[in-house]
Motif scaffolding. Structure first.
Motif, PDB file in Angstrom:
ATOM      1  N   LEU A 130       8.991  -0.360  -4.612  1.00 17.40           N
ATOM      2  CA  LEU A 130       9.764   0.844  -4.340  1.00 17.40           C
ATOM      3  C   LEU A 130       8.934   1.806  -3.494  1.00 17.40           C
ATOM      4  O   LEU A 130       7.799   2.129  -3.842  1.00 17.40           O
ATOM      5  N   ASN A 131       9.524   2.255  -2.412  1.00 17.67           N
ATOM      6  CA  ASN A 131       8.877   3.225  -1.530  1.00 17.67           C
ATOM      7  C   ASN A 131       9.367   4.623  -1.913  1.00 17.67           C
ATOM      8  O   ASN A 131      10.532   4.952  -1.673  1.00 17.67           O
ATOM      9  N   PRO A 132       8.505   5.445  -2.508  1.00 17.44           N
ATOM     10  CA  PRO A 132       8.954   6.766  -2.970  1.00 17.44           C
ATOM     11  C   PRO A 132       9.269   7.726  -1.836  1.00 17.44           C
ATOM     12  O   PRO A 132       9.939   8.738  -2.052  1.00 17.44           O
ATOM     13  N   ASN A 133       8.838   7.398  -0.632  1.00 18.46           N
ATOM     14  CA  ASN A 133       9.059   8.289   0.513  1.00 18.46           C
ATOM     15  C   ASN A 133      10.261   7.893   1.355  1.00 18.46           C
ATOM     16  O   ASN A 133      10.650   8.629   2.262  1.00 18.46           O
ATOM     17  N   SER A 162       0.834  -1.213   0.000  1.00 22.95           N
ATOM     18  CA  SER A 162       0.000   0.000   0.000  1.00 22.95           C
ATOM     19  C   SER A 162       0.864   1.257   0.000  1.00 22.95           C
ATOM     20  O   SER A 162       1.806   1.378   0.805  1.00 22.95           O
ATOM     21  N   GLY A 163       0.549   2.167  -0.910  1.00 21.88           N
ATOM     22  CA  GLY A 163       1.281   3.426  -0.993  1.00 21.88           C
ATOM     23  C   GLY A 163       2.639   3.325  -1.654  1.00 21.88           C
ATOM     24  O   GLY A 163       3.380   4.308  -1.709  1.00 21.88           O
ATOM     25  N   LYS A 164       2.973   2.149  -2.168  1.00 20.72           N
ATOM     26  CA  LYS A 164       4.278   1.941  -2.796  1.00 20.72           C
ATOM     27  C   LYS A 164       4.096   1.503  -4.247  1.00 20.72           C
ATOM     28  O   LYS A 164       3.023   1.060  -4.654  1.00 20.72           O
ATOM     29  N   TYR A 165       5.158   1.638  -5.018  1.00 19.47           N
ATOM     30  CA  TYR A 165       5.116   1.267  -6.433  1.00 19.47           C
ATOM     31  C   TYR A 165       5.554  -0.185  -6.614  1.00 19.47           C
ATOM     32  O   TYR A 165       6.587  -0.612  -6.093  1.00 19.47           O
ATOM     33  N   VAL A 166       4.757  -0.922  -7.380  1.00 22.18           N
ATOM     34  CA  VAL A 166       5.082  -2.297  -7.744  1.00 22.18           C
ATOM     35  C   VAL A 166       5.442  -2.282  -9.229  1.00 22.18           C
ATOM     36  O   VAL A 166       4.594  -1.980 -10.078  1.00 22.18           O
TER      37      VAL A 166
END
Length: 552
Positions: free
Chosen positions: A461-464, A113-117
């Motif tokens: 990938l977690n953009p934050n 959740s909230g991350k890019y796959v």
């Protein structure tokens, strides 16, 4: 849960580090424990890769891993689309991509959740376990690939040099080296001379060995450099086989003169390397390679585009409709030449590569060209040497082994440089780090996509989240890192290769021998319609002209 420790080998000839690591396995019964101990104890005397926490080493894997995986609630990104969806994987293949997939208790679930796959990165340009003269670089197929997985790259294509001019001997040698691989890989082959044997072996490489690309050096005079005649013959043969010609574009003859000029001026340090191979020589060779490819009417791929001069030649050719691929690399996008002028030799020498990293301004121009599609795919030219190996050229820059690291850092650097800066979107990021490479080398949609039926090579990938690069924490083997101290946003938190989680919570869980050789068929999309172009050319000639012979 039982915690077992062992030491993992890291192939650094002169500089070796020994930092303890551990791994955790699920032990099902006492028999499993004994098998694991038998596999581990014989390795206890070797050196290890810093930061490793492997799940197994060798061909015995301790414990069991579920073949079913659900990545839930992430932002699934492909090259032309993104959506919030679940990704369900079985036996290494993506089965379904859709919202709210329901699964049983036997499935491992990862909350994204909230991350890019996204598709795992594909690095089109590496030199693992390769010699520079008499010196072999420090990363072999296991250590280099392990670092790649920690950085979000799940496949790479390695260059295979001939042995005594034989492409087949080179292929067999590298196939043997790659048996220790822990992720998927492919091969390019290098052409360094021309004769009937080479021509026949090119056919064998394409038709029997799964190779669809050949590299030609216009630099490194006296070693790998080919002249225009060999390049032309190679281009013609590549076209007939549906194989892509790749070119290292620098003027090797002029570089030799430039090197001697620097030596005559008393410039013997690493800065002499950059000064002896200015951008104009890269531009000239790029233009020459492109024009010869146009003459033959075959696609051409310019590797490691490092300068505005080379980029502009590619832009002109593409604008004219020619099929030219331009490959910048992570170093050219994220660095400038200031490092090679550092007063400390060890620091300066680690930046020596060819073509050189350019002055500030070239990096921004390459970034802009990549964002606009003038350049298409990002590689690394990963060819890492230790500081001791680089020191061989302490009194003569011509002797410094050429090469920098990047296989582990590329995905983070490109996200921070290109996406976090606002130059490109996440789908563009997927395109330049994975999808376009898969298309160029004819692996799409098996690779480079999050689609039903594609290989389950996936990153989260977690953009934050933030990253910081250092030789003290990287997983490849060099004791230096050209990106030392670089910080940025966007961190790969999970890497899945072949459906198995190999990087999670800062731990690597890799198995030697689990990587597969991926055969790449000829005639990628770059060859579509080439026969029609040839036919149009022939019909436009207006020749031969029928003439009435004069009476004698």
């Amino acid at each position: 849960m039982a915690k077992l420790h062992f030491i993992l080998p890291c192939s650094i000839p002169e500089v070796r580090r020994s930092i303890s690591s551990r791994f955790t396995v699920q032990l099902n019964n006492l028999c499993s424990v004994l098998l694991c101990l038998l596999a581990i104890f014989p390795l206890s005397g070797s050196e290890q890769v810093a930061g490793f926490s492997p799940a197994a080493y060798g061909e015995l894997e301790c414990g069991s891993l579920s073949s079913k995986l659900l990545i839930k609630g992430g932002i699934v990104v492909n090259a032309h689309h993104q959506e919030i969806a679940d990704v369900y994987v079985e036996d290494g293949i993506i089965v379904s991509v859709q919202p709210n997939i329901k699964v049983g208790d036997d499935v491992k679930v990862i909350d994204a959740s909230g991350k890019y796959v996204m598709p795992g990165g594909i690095d089109p340009h590496t030199h693992l376990e390769t010699e520079y003269g008499d010196i072999q670089n420090v990363d072999d197929f296991f250590n280099g690939q392990a670092g790649a997985l920690a950085g979000g790259t799940t496949m790479h294509i390695n260059f295979v040099p001939p042995i005594n001019g034989s492409l087949s001997a080179g292929f067999e040698a590298f196939a043997k080296k790659a048996k220790k691989s822990c992720m998927d890989y492919g091969f390019h082959t290098t052409i360094t001379k021309w004769d009937e044997t080479v021509e026949k072996e090119m056919e064998i490489m394409v038709k029997e060995k799964g190779i669809n690309s050949f590299k030609f050096f216009l630099a490194y005079k006296g070693r790998n450099m080919v002249n225009d005649e060999v390049l032309l013959k190679g281009l013609i043969k590549c076209k007939s086989l549906g194989a892509l010609a790749m070119v290292h574009a620098e003027n090797g003859d002029a570089i030799v003169e430039g090197q001697q000029m620097m030596i005559d001026l008393g410039i013997t340090g690493p800065e002499g390397h950059a000064l002896s191979r200015p951008p104009v020589l890269e531009g000239e060779a790029t233009a020459r390679a492109i024009r010869l490819a146009a003459f033959v009417n075959t696609p051409v791929y310019i590797v490691h585009v490092m300068s505005i001069d080379a980029m502009e030649e590619i832009a002109k050719a593409r604008q004219a409709g020619q099929r030219v691929i331009g490959e910048p690399i992570a170093a050219g996008l994220a660095l400038d030449e200031s490092g090679i002028f550092d007063p400390d030799f060890t620091t300066a020498a680690k930046f020596v590569m060819s073509p050189p990293i350019r002055k500030s301004g070239h990096d921004k121009a390459l970034q802009a060209a990549l964002s606009m599609g003038v350049l298409q795919v990002v590689g690394t030219d990963h060819c890492s040497f230790s500081s001791t190996q680089k020191a061989i050229g302490i009194d003569d820059f011509r002797k410094i082994p050429n090469g920098v690291n990047g296989i582990e850092e590329r995905m983070h650097l490109v996200w921070d440089t290109m996406v976090e800066s606002g130059l490109i979107s996440p789908p563009d990021y997927v395109r330049i780090t994975s999808t376009e490479c898969a298309r160029i080398f004819n692996m799409y949609p098996r690779k480079g996509a999050i689609l039903a039926g594609s290989d389950a090579d996936i990153i989260i990938l977690n953009p934050n989240a933030s990253f910081e690069i250092s030789a003290a924490t990287h997983h490849t083997c060099s004791d230096t890192n050209v990106y030392e101290g670089k910080k940025g946003k966007g961190k790969v938190e999970v890497t899945i290769a072949g459906g198995k989680v190999v990087w999670e919570d800062g731990e690597l869980k890799v198995v030697s021998g689990s990587g597969r050789y991926i055969e790449m068929p000829p005639y990628s999309y770059l060859f579509n319609g080439m026969d029609k172009v040839d036919a149009a050319y022939l019909s436009s000639l207006g020749a031969p002209v029928k003439r009435i012979k004069a009476a004698t």
